[in-house]
Design a protein around this motif. Structure first.
Motif, PDB file in Angstrom:
ATOM      1  N   GLN A   1       0.790  -1.362   0.156  1.00  0.00           N
ATOM      2  CA  GLN A   1       0.053   0.016   0.045  1.00  0.00           C
ATOM      3  C   GLN A   1       0.877   1.395  -0.017  1.00  0.00           C
ATOM      4  OE1 GLN A   1      -3.228   0.631  -1.031  1.00  0.00           O
ATOM      5  NE2 GLN A   1      -4.151  -0.340   0.676  1.00  0.00           N
TER       6      GLN A   1
ATOM      7  N   ILE B   1       1.297   4.223  -3.358  1.00  0.00           N
ATOM      8  CA  ILE B   1       1.399   5.812  -3.231  1.00  0.00           C
ATOM      9  C   ILE B   1       2.256   6.269  -4.391  1.00  0.00           C
ATOM     10  CG2 ILE B   1       1.803   7.581  -2.018  1.00  0.00           C
ATOM     11  CD1 ILE B   1       0.639   6.213   0.346  1.00  0.00           C
TER      12      ILE B   1
ATOM     13  N   CYS C   1      -4.885   5.933   2.499  1.00  0.00           N
ATOM     14  CA  CYS C   1      -4.900   6.189   1.106  1.00  0.00           C
ATOM     15  C   CYS C   1      -6.308   6.558   0.509  1.00  0.00           C
ATOM     16  CB  CYS C   1      -4.402   5.023   0.606  1.00  0.00           C
ATOM     17  SG  CYS C   1      -2.651   4.433   0.938  1.00  0.00           S
TER      18      CYS C   1
END
Length: 334
Positions: free
Chosen positions: A50, A54, A184
């Motif tokens: 994760q 980004i 996120c």
């Protein structure tokens, strides 16, 4: 804020997400020691995937040296704990800014001089290699001899010093993965997220409409590096030993990015699904081979290769976008 987070998400998706979270919360009650170890690995790769997402999935910047930030977080917290008895959470307060600053330095060199694409990827590999060589000769972290954290029998789980049983690390990584998912989602719903997606799709066009591409790419690399360093802290205190050759090796970076690639780059659930598929099935394959008395060195790597080949040929967007369409979980446009 919650209404904004779930805006456009189908009710069926929220129910499935809740069931998955419930399964994750209660899994240690039923899991064997081995299965718990596999689940810890899955959430470790889901979280780091994760964080990497980004950079690549949202901002379109390919980093192949993310193990640099894992190592910085791990070594900072572990060395402070070994030498001065400083708790890892305080070490984290120091390690995260260090990783963020190094990420900013790499990003500044690359983005200021318009180094992008494969050249940016090579630059990130180079910095990870610099770190590996540097830590190999750094006496404060025991160099190539390896840094070992003290291990003894604990009567209970001490969350403050991260000393305890695997189940404690499982819940730490589970909470981190859920927080990364929500964080996120919030970023993608913000102005920064929209700017990242514009840069990813067409950087020249984004610059032409007035987006400060340098600034927003810098934000992406700093957030991604800082998040990844937290995984390094957990890694250090879970395994209790650190070797530069092991922590900074490029194969570790490849392991981090495989989950998002298989699950679906640029999606929120892709890194989690990819981690479950790759780590879960690879461990099942290894155990299955052992059960029938077959020992094949490198079987896991071969399995990773087959998964990648399948995804590239059959599901170029990753498994999650395909699965989402099949399950009717596509978000409504508000």
């Amino acid at each position: 804020m919650i209404a904004r987070l779930i805006d456009g998400v189908p009710a069926r998706a929220l129910i499935l997400l809740g069931l998955l979270l419930a399964f994750a919360l209660f899994a240690p009650l039923f899991a064997s020691d081995y299965l718990l170890t596999v689940l810890i690995l899955i959430f470790y790769f889901a979280y780091t995937g994760q964080a990497w997402n980004i950079m690549m999935g949202f901002a379109g910047q390919l980093s192949l040296g993310h193990t640099l930030y894992v190592g910085l977080g791990a070594y900072t917290a572990a060395a402070l704990f070994v030498h001065y008895g400083i708790a890892p959470w305080i070490g984290l307060v120091i390690g995260v800014p260090i990783a963020g600053a190094v990420g900013a330095f790499v990003g500044f060199l690359a983005f200021r001089f318009r180094v992008g694409g494969v050249y940016f990827a090579i630059l990130t590999i180079a910095f990870a290699e610099f770190a590996r060589v540097g830590f190999d000769h750094l006496s404060f972290t025991a160099g190539s001899s390896g840094l070992f954290l003290p291990v003894k029998q604990y009567s209970g789980n001490d969350l403050w010093t991260l000393r305890g049983e695997p189940v404690m690390f499982y819940y730490v990584l589970l909470v981190a993965t859920v927080a990364a998912f929500i964080g996120c989602r919030m970023l993608l719903k913000s102005r920064i997220g929209y700017f990242w997606l514009a840069i990813r799709e067409d950087e020249e066009a984004a610059r032409a409409v007035g987006i400060d591409t340098f600034r927003y790419k810098m934000i992406a690399v700093i957030i991604s590096a800082a998040m990844t360093s937290f995984a390094g802290v957990v890694y250090a205190f879970y395994y209790n030993n650190l070797f530069p050759e092991q922590v900074f090796h490029i194969s570790r970076s490849i392991e981090i990015i495989l989950g998002p690639i298989v699950g679906g780059i640029g999606t929120l659930f892709g890194p989690i699904l990819g981690a479950f598929i790759l780590t879960g099935l690879a461990e099942a394959l290894t155990e299955g081979l052992h059960a029938i008395g077959v020992d094949v060195p490198g079987a896991k790597q071969v399995f990773y290769g087959i998964c990648l080949l399948f995804v590239i040929m059959a599901l170029p967007d990753g498994v999650w976008p395909w699965l989402k369409r099949r399950l009717g979980l596509t978000e409504r446009q508000s």
